[in-house]
Write a protein that holds these residues in place. Structure first.
Motif, short mmCIF file in Angstrom:
data_model
loop_
_atom_site.label_atom_id
_atom_site.label_comp_id
_atom_site.label_asym_id
_atom_site.label_seq_id
_atom_site.Cartn_x
_atom_site.Cartn_y
_atom_site.Cartn_z
N ASP A 1 -19.34 0.74 43.31
CA ASP A 1 -18.79 0.35 42.00
C ASP A 1 -19.14 -1.10 41.70
O ASP A 1 -19.55 -1.43 40.58
CB ASP A 1 -17.25 0.50 42.00
N VAL A 2 -18.96 -1.95 42.70
CA VAL A 2 -19.19 -3.39 42.47
C VAL A 2 -20.67 -3.62 42.16
O VAL A 2 -21.02 -4.39 41.25
CB VAL A 2 -18.74 -4.23 43.68
N ILE A 3 -21.53 -2.94 42.91
CA ILE A 3 -22.98 -3.11 42.69
C ILE A 3 -23.34 -2.68 41.26
O ILE A 3 -24.00 -3.40 40.52
CB ILE A 3 -23.79 -2.30 43.73
N LEU A 4 -22.86 -1.49 40.87
CA LEU A 4 -23.21 -0.98 39.53
C LEU A 4 -22.58 -1.84 38.43
O LEU A 4 -23.22 -2.10 37.41
CB LEU A 4 -22.75 0.47 39.38
N LEU A 5 -21.36 -2.26 38.65
CA LEU A 5 -20.70 -3.10 37.63
C LEU A 5 -21.47 -4.39 37.43
O LEU A 5 -21.68 -4.85 36.31
CB LEU A 5 -19.25 -3.40 38.04
N CYS A 6 -21.92 -4.95 38.53
CA CYS A 6 -22.69 -6.20 38.47
C CYS A 6 -23.96 -6.02 37.64
O CYS A 6 -24.38 -6.92 36.92
CB CYS A 6 -23.04 -6.62 39.88
N GLN A 7 -24.54 -4.84 37.75
CA GLN A 7 -25.79 -4.58 37.02
C GLN A 7 -25.55 -4.23 35.56
O GLN A 7 -26.41 -4.44 34.72
CB GLN A 7 -26.54 -3.42 37.68
N THR A 8 -24.38 -3.66 35.25
CA THR A 8 -24.21 -3.11 33.90
C THR A 8 -23.29 -3.91 32.98
O THR A 8 -23.38 -3.77 31.76
CB THR A 8 -23.65 -1.67 33.99
N ILE A 9 -22.44 -4.70 33.56
CA ILE A 9 -21.46 -5.42 32.72
C ILE A 9 -22.15 -6.45 31.83
O ILE A 9 -23.08 -7.15 32.26
CB ILE A 9 -20.40 -6.07 33.64
N LYS A 10 -21.68 -6.50 30.57
CA LYS A 10 -22.30 -7.44 29.62
C LYS A 10 -21.46 -8.72 29.52
O LYS A 10 -21.90 -9.69 28.94
CB LYS A 10 -22.36 -6.81 28.22
N THR A 11 -20.22 -8.65 29.97
CA THR A 11 -19.36 -9.83 29.85
C THR A 11 -19.36 -10.60 31.18
O THR A 11 -20.29 -11.34 31.46
CB THR A 11 -17.93 -9.41 29.43
N LYS A 12 -18.39 -10.32 32.03
CA LYS A 12 -18.25 -11.12 33.25
C LYS A 12 -17.54 -10.28 34.29
O LYS A 12 -16.53 -9.65 33.98
CB LYS A 12 -17.37 -12.33 32.89
N LEU A 13 -18.09 -10.23 35.48
CA LEU A 13 -17.41 -9.47 36.55
C LEU A 13 -16.69 -10.44 37.47
O LEU A 13 -17.28 -11.34 38.06
CB LEU A 13 -18.42 -8.65 37.35
N ASN A 14 -15.39 -10.21 37.60
CA ASN A 14 -14.56 -11.02 38.49
C ASN A 14 -14.21 -10.13 39.68
O ASN A 14 -13.52 -9.12 39.54
CB ASN A 14 -13.31 -11.45 37.72
N LEU A 15 -14.72 -10.49 40.86
CA LEU A 15 -14.45 -9.69 42.06
C LEU A 15 -13.25 -10.28 42.79
O LEU A 15 -13.30 -11.39 43.33
CB LEU A 15 -15.68 -9.69 42.98
N GLU A 16 -12.17 -9.52 42.81
CA GLU A 16 -10.99 -9.93 43.59
C GLU A 16 -11.21 -9.53 45.04
O GLU A 16 -11.69 -8.43 45.31
CB GLU A 16 -9.78 -9.15 43.09
N MET A 17 -10.81 -10.40 45.94
CA MET A 17 -11.07 -10.09 47.36
C MET A 17 -10.22 -10.96 48.29
O MET A 17 -9.76 -12.03 47.91
CB MET A 17 -12.55 -10.33 47.66
N GLY A 18 -10.03 -10.48 49.50
CA GLY A 18 -9.41 -11.29 50.53
C GLY A 18 -10.47 -12.22 51.11
O GLY A 18 -11.67 -11.95 50.97
N ALA A 19 -10.04 -13.28 51.79
CA ALA A 19 -11.02 -14.23 52.36
C ALA A 19 -11.49 -13.70 53.72
O ALA A 19 -11.41 -14.37 54.74
CB ALA A 19 -10.36 -15.60 52.51
N ASN A 20 -12.02 -12.52 53.67
CA ASN A 20 -12.39 -11.81 54.90
C ASN A 20 -13.91 -11.85 55.06
O ASN A 20 -14.64 -11.74 54.08
CB ASN A 20 -11.80 -10.40 54.72
N LYS A 21 -14.36 -12.03 56.29
CA LYS A 21 -15.78 -12.29 56.57
C LYS A 21 -16.71 -11.23 55.96
O LYS A 21 -17.70 -11.56 55.30
CB LYS A 21 -15.96 -12.34 58.10
N ASP A 22 -16.37 -9.95 56.16
CA ASP A 22 -17.25 -8.88 55.67
C ASP A 22 -17.31 -8.86 54.15
O ASP A 22 -18.37 -8.67 53.55
CB ASP A 22 -16.75 -7.52 56.17
N ILE A 23 -16.15 -9.04 53.53
CA ILE A 23 -16.13 -8.99 52.05
C ILE A 23 -16.85 -10.22 51.48
O ILE A 23 -17.54 -10.14 50.47
CB ILE A 23 -14.67 -8.91 51.52
#
Ligand code: PXP
Length: 398
Positions: free
Chosen positions: A210-232
């Motif tokens: 979802d994040v990959i596709l949203l990044c490619q398709t969004i015309k406004t701005k993608l804000n990725l919420e996340m924990g401060a976790n190494k993998d993320i």
């Protein structure tokens, strides 16, 4: 709070956001160096101001604003009381409204000017005394007006929509619909300024795809919420959203429960900000309205702070709601003063969003649950537009 606002104006709520008005008055007191004084503002109809004008000034007509310094005309012993009171400002909302139309001015600008004019009278300015006094008062009015007009960073509060719940429905069946990517497109078409998704460690709703596709398709701005976790963090650096919001993340919670405590983990959060800065990804920190947390956010280089509105939204009575609102308003102002860009979110719905959208220093709201919940009945397009109407109305009001 030094400013006490009383309204005798019947429909003031349609024209004026009370807390915003109080907030402006408090800021003006600060600008004038009298924030330790109390101020009383009364909003009235023409009939009442005409009656006051008649009684105290022998003028049998309504006017726009009247000022009465504390102790003026009253028992002289009052002036010696250890209370720091500036006095009363009385504004006729009817006249303000008429003058706004006459001078082709937005109503809120007219109200700001009347408040400034009344306040300067209380501080001893008087345009009726002489031409030079008039010039001096006018200059100070202009100065204060430009200060408050510079205050708002953007003319419109932006609305970013969290589409996690769309993915939650999809994951309930572990199939491919409904698709949060399609939902994001509908939100954008309806006028949203950004899309938010939370890529959780347990992938309970939003998936990497979802994040990959949203990044490619969004015309406004993608804000990725996340924990401060190494993998993320590694995923974010790879996908490069427009910004990330660091939130506390606990596996067992239903949703993000509190703000991030950056005082107890300053080094860890600073490191993530540093890594993101190298990849030109701005960082927002999801914080409770706590001034100490804000100071640390500034120190470690956060660009944005999203204030956690959960306690305000969950308030069980008016006093608690007002208390939480005041904390948010003060934090938004302090963050702005520090040079942080201020946003807010969590628990906002169609009933409680207006006052938050009306805060001058909040530039963006992040809303998910209420909009997606309403969309089940109204469709997503309408649910987004209904929320946008509330945000825009709050922007238009005083
Ligand atoms: N902001 C943050 C940081 C969040 O974690 C959430 C919930 O995912 C929201 C805003 C949106 O909250 P709500 O779904 O209650 O509108």
């Amino acid at each position: 709070m030094p400013t006490q606002l009383t309204s005798h104006y019947r429909h003031a709520g349609h024209l004026i956001k009370e807390r915003r008005f109080i907030h402006l008055a408090d800021r003006l007191l600060k600008e004038c160096g009298v924030s330790d004084h109390a101020l009383s503002v009364l909003l009235v109809h023409d009939a009442e101001i005409a009656q006051i004008n008649r009684q105290y000034r022998n003028k049998n007509q309504p006017t726009n604003v009247l000022s009465f310094p504390f102790g003026d005309g009253a028992d002289a012993s009052l002036a010696s009381l250890p209370i720091k009171e500036l006095g009363d400002i009385i504004i006729s909302v009817d006249t303000a409204h008429r003058e706004a139309i006459l001078y082709r001015q937005p109503f809120k600008d007219r109200m700001s000017w009347l408040l400034i004019h009344g306040l300067l009278h209380l501080l001893g300015y008087d345009h009726e005394r002489s031409a030079s006094e008039e010039k001096k008062m006018l200059a100070r009015e202009q100065e204060l007006l430009s200060k408050i007009n510079n205050y708002r960073r953007t003319t419109m509060t932006r609305l970013a929509i969290n589409v996690d719940h769309i993915a939650t429905i999809r994951q309930a069946r572990a199939i491919n619909e409904p698709d949060p990517v399609a939902a994001a497109a509908i939100c954008e078409l309806a006028g949203a300024s950004g899309i938010v998704v939370h890529l959780r460690e347990d992938r309970r709703h939003i998936q990497d795809r979802d994040v990959i596709l949203l990044c490619q398709t969004i015309k406004t701005k993608l804000n990725l919420e996340m924990g401060a976790n190494k993998d993320i963090v590694a995923i974010a650096l790879d996908i490069k959203p427009d910004l990330i919001t660091l939130v506390p993340e606990k596996r067992e919670e239903l949703t993000t429960e509190g703000g991030l405590d950056i005082i107890s983990q300053t080094k860890k959060i600073a490191k993530v900000i540093e890594k993101m800065a190298k990849a030109s990804i701005p960082v927002s920190l999801f914080l409770d309205p706590d001034l100490k947390q804000l100071a640390v956010a500034k120190e470690i280089g956060a660009t944005f702070v999203e204030l956690h509105t959960g306690r305000y939204c969950d308030s069980v009575n008016e006093a608690m709601c007002e208390h939480e609102y005041d904390l948010l308003a003060a934090a938004a102002e302090e963050g702005d003063r520090l040079g942080l860009r201020m946003c807010a979110g969590h628990g906002l719905n169609y009933h409680n969003t207006g006052p938050i959208a009306a805060l001058d220093t909040i530039e963006e709201l992040s809303i998910g649950h209420a909009i997606i919940a309403r969309s089940v009945f109204t469709g997503l397009d309408k649910a987004v537009r209904d929320m946008l109407a509330i945000v825009r109305q709050a922007d238009m009001l005083f």
